[in-house]
Design a protein around this motif. Structure first.
Motif, mmCIF file in Angstrom:
data_model
loop_
_atom_site.group_PDB
_atom_site.id
_atom_site.type_symbol
_atom_site.label_atom_id
_atom_site.label_comp_id
_atom_site.label_asym_id
_atom_site.label_seq_id
_atom_site.Cartn_x
_atom_site.Cartn_y
_atom_site.Cartn_z
ATOM 1 N N THR A 160 0.834 -1.207 0.000
ATOM 2 C CA THR A 160 0.000 0.000 0.000
ATOM 3 C C THR A 160 0.867 1.255 0.000
ATOM 4 O O THR A 160 0.588 2.219 -0.725
ATOM 5 N N LEU A 161 1.920 1.234 0.778
ATOM 6 C CA LEU A 161 2.820 2.391 0.851
ATOM 7 C C LEU A 161 3.541 2.612 -0.473
ATOM 8 O O LEU A 161 3.660 3.754 -0.940
ATOM 9 N N VAL A 162 4.000 1.543 -1.104
ATOM 10 C CA VAL A 162 4.669 1.665 -2.399
ATOM 11 C C VAL A 162 3.692 2.191 -3.461
ATOM 12 O O VAL A 162 4.057 3.043 -4.285
ATOM 13 N N ASP A 163 2.451 1.727 -3.426
ATOM 14 C CA ASP A 163 1.455 2.235 -4.362
ATOM 15 C C ASP A 163 1.205 3.723 -4.167
ATOM 16 O O ASP A 163 1.046 4.464 -5.134
ATOM 17 N N ARG A 164 1.200 4.178 -2.931
ATOM 18 C CA ARG A 164 1.032 5.618 -2.674
ATOM 19 C C ARG A 164 2.229 6.411 -3.181
ATOM 20 O O ARG A 164 2.065 7.510 -3.683
ATOM 21 N N ILE A 165 3.429 5.861 -3.013
ATOM 22 C CA ILE A 165 4.628 6.547 -3.489
ATOM 23 C C ILE A 165 4.615 6.643 -4.996
ATOM 24 O O ILE A 165 4.945 7.691 -5.572
ATOM 25 N N ILE A 166 4.224 5.563 -5.675
ATOM 26 C CA ILE A 166 4.147 5.572 -7.130
ATOM 27 C C ILE A 166 3.089 6.581 -7.610
ATOM 28 O O ILE A 166 3.288 7.275 -8.606
ATOM 29 N N ALA A 167 1.986 6.694 -6.887
ATOM 30 C CA ALA A 167 0.924 7.609 -7.273
ATOM 31 C C ALA A 167 1.342 9.080 -7.120
ATOM 32 O O ALA A 167 0.718 9.947 -7.722
ATOM 33 N N LEU A 168 2.390 9.355 -6.361
ATOM 34 C CA LEU A 168 2.855 10.742 -6.194
ATOM 35 C C LEU A 168 3.475 11.290 -7.463
ATOM 36 O O LEU A 168 3.439 12.488 -7.719
#
Length: 88
Positions: free
Chosen positions: A79-87
């Protein structure tokens, strides 16, 4: 990243930490209470009677709950990696 997202990520991190540590901590608490009750009933006040069984039970519970703990940590990390990618 706005402050609301930072608070949300922090909240999820704390919940993941609680979910990972709760089973082992509760088992340690339970075995501690059982040993304390045994000591109070028998008037045995040996310090090693507290630590040795508690350490053994906590290590066994770590091995038993390791798949659950790993799954929880991997889900949070994904979930954290997905949020970072979405930035980006």
């Amino acid at each position: 990243m706005n402050p609301t997202e930072v608070i949300d990520v922090s909240r999820e991190a704390l919940l993941a930490t609680l979910a990972i540590s709760a089973p082992v901590m509760l088992i340690g608490l339970g075995i501690g209470l059982i040993i304390a009750l045994f000591q109070a009933l028998t008037h045995i006040q040996e310090m090693t009677l507290v630590f040795v069984p508690k350490i053994i039970v906590v290590f066994v519970s770590l091995f038993v709950f390791m798949p659950y703990m790993l799954t929880t940590l991997l889900d949070f990390s994904a979930t954290l990696v997905d949020r970072i990618i979405a930035l980006n």
